[in-house]
Enzyme design. Structure first.
Site, PDB file in Angstrom:
ATOM      1  N   TYR A   1      -4.175   3.840   8.048  1.00 17.99           N
ATOM      2  CA  TYR A   1      -5.519   3.267   8.185  1.00 17.99           C
ATOM      3  C   TYR A   1      -6.155   3.726   9.504  1.00 17.99           C
ATOM      4  CZ  TYR A   1      -3.382   0.421   4.566  1.00 17.99           C
ATOM      5  OH  TYR A   1      -2.713   0.000   3.461  1.00 17.99           O
TER       6      TYR A   1
ATOM      7  N   LYS B   1       0.263   3.271  -3.057  1.00 17.74           N
ATOM      8  CA  LYS B   1      -0.899   4.151  -3.205  1.00 17.74           C
ATOM      9  C   LYS B   1      -0.490   5.629  -3.230  1.00 17.74           C
ATOM     10  CE  LYS B   1      -3.878   0.825  -0.830  1.00 17.74           C
ATOM     11  NZ  LYS B   1      -4.618   0.504   0.410  1.00 17.74           N
TER      12      LYS B   1
ATOM     13  N   TYR C   1      -4.343  -2.898  -9.909  1.00 16.73           N
ATOM     14  CA  TYR C   1      -4.115  -2.581  -8.500  1.00 16.73           C
ATOM     15  C   TYR C   1      -3.215  -3.632  -7.839  1.00 16.73           C
ATOM     16  CZ  TYR C   1      -5.152  -2.075  -3.519  1.00 16.73           C
ATOM     17  OH  TYR C   1      -5.043  -1.956  -2.153  1.00 16.73           O
TER      18      TYR C   1
ATOM     19  N   VAL D   1       1.313  -3.563   3.982  1.00 18.84           N
ATOM     20  CA  VAL D   1       1.294  -4.808   4.745  1.00 18.84           C
ATOM     21  C   VAL D   1       2.503  -5.691   4.447  1.00 18.84           C
ATOM     22  CG1 VAL D   1      -1.208  -4.795   5.036  1.00 18.84           C
ATOM     23  CG2 VAL D   1      -0.188  -6.002   3.077  1.00 18.84           C
TER      24      VAL D   1
ATOM     25  N   SER E   1       0.790  -1.233   0.000  1.00 14.08           N
ATOM     26  CA  SER E   1       0.000   0.000   0.000  1.00 14.08           C
ATOM     27  C   SER E   1       0.818   1.277   0.000  1.00 14.08           C
ATOM     28  CB  SER E   1      -0.977   0.010   1.182  1.00 14.08           C
ATOM     29  OG  SER E   1      -2.042  -0.883   0.949  1.00 14.08           O
TER      30      SER E   1
END
Length: 303
Positions: free
Chosen positions: A238, A66, A190, A256, A63
């Site tokens: 998050y 992103k 993705y 992660v 992530s």
């Protein structure tokens, strides 16, 4: 004590502590990684890169990617993105479907999985999946000034076999009309984006464009740097973002795979890797290392 001496002491202390957390075993390829590993790199404004531990070990950035996908989309369509995705912390797990239903298919922010899928969908506008991935890779390579950055196809295959929640999210987005490309194109792009493999030195160097360092390639305007840093500060960890801001006080994005990109605006770009995760899905020892660094340097944006 110099910053370099601090890093060597920190590496020793982290390994002595040994409170590593759990790897992301729901992605089988990541589940086989030994959690007892640690690396760190700091890219400074004067061009120096200081390292500690396994800073040259490659890992799946997951992530953290992103951030770079968001940079690409902001560079292409700017503020129009916020019509499709919000700018607020979610307070829920990164792969939760609950808020997506309550808020009629508009994800809370671009760093939870649903929001990142919308960003990827925007990248696919007028492009094939291969072209969209090439755009992200080209941006990351240009930011790091390093062409030796690639996608780990084994990790991508592993995630494709087990990514049932992301499959649900992409179809849910489509059901609300917030997905333009075919769902399988968005999901495939993705997954491969998240499987970009880097080491701490490469990631720290890539983060220079977000930190606005003088030595960084001119890829982002100051306005876009501020936008991305704001999202990293409020949403980058998050539902653990508030805790990270309290402990560290710098914008950051986790993955992660155990990666962590931390930004000290105008001062440094910091990459940390330790694959064991805490209950929020963020690197346990990476977070501790970032906290210790903030205490030593005074780089917290809160003074």
């Amino acid at each position: 004590m110099t910053l370099d001496q601090f890093l060597q002491d920190l590496d020793r202390d982290i390994r002595a502590k040994g409170d590593w957390g759990e790897v992301a075993d729901y992605i089988p390829e990541l589940g086989r990684i030994d959690p007892a590993q640690f690396g760190m790199a700091i890219a400074l404004a004067d061009g120096q890169v200081l390292t500690a531990g396994q800073a040259g070990h490659r890992f799946s950035i997951q992530s953290v990617s992103k951030v770079f996908a968001l940079a690409c989309v902001l560079g292409r369509i700017g503020e129009q993105l916020w019509r499709r995705v919000g700018r607020e912390p979610s307070g829920d797990r990164f792969d939760s479907i609950l808020l997506l239903e309550q808020e009629k298919g508009r994800p809370r922010n671009p760093f939870i999985n649903a929001g990142a899928l919308v960003v990827t969908d925007e990248l696919l506008t007028g492009r094939s999946p291969r072209q969209a991935l090439a755009e992200i890779l080209a941006f990351v390579r240009a930011a790091a000034e390093d062409d030796d950055i690639h996608i780990d196809k084994a990790v991508a295959r592993s995630e494709a076999r087990t990514g049932h929640r992301n499959t649900a999210l992409v179809h849910y987005l489509r059901s609300f009309g917030n997905l333009k490309a075919p769902p399988d194109h968005v999901l495939g792009t993705y997954i491969h984006q998240c499987a970009i493999e880097m080491n701490c030195v490469q990631l720290a160097r890539a983060g220079r464009v977000i930190a606005g360092l003088d030595c960084a390639p001119a890829l982002l305007s100051p306005v876009k740097q501020r936008r991305i840093n704001a999202m990293m500060m409020t949403c980058g960890q998050y539902d653990g973002s508030g805790n990270f801001a309290f402990r560290v006080g710098m914008p950051a994005k986790s993955g992660v795979g155990g990666g962590l990109l931390v930004i000290a605006p105008g001062k440094a770009s910091i990459a940390i890797w330790s694959p064991g995760l805490d209950g929020w899905g963020n690197s346990r020892m990476g977070t501790l290392a970032a906290e210790r660094l903030a205490e030593f340097t005074g780089w917290s944006v809160f003074g």
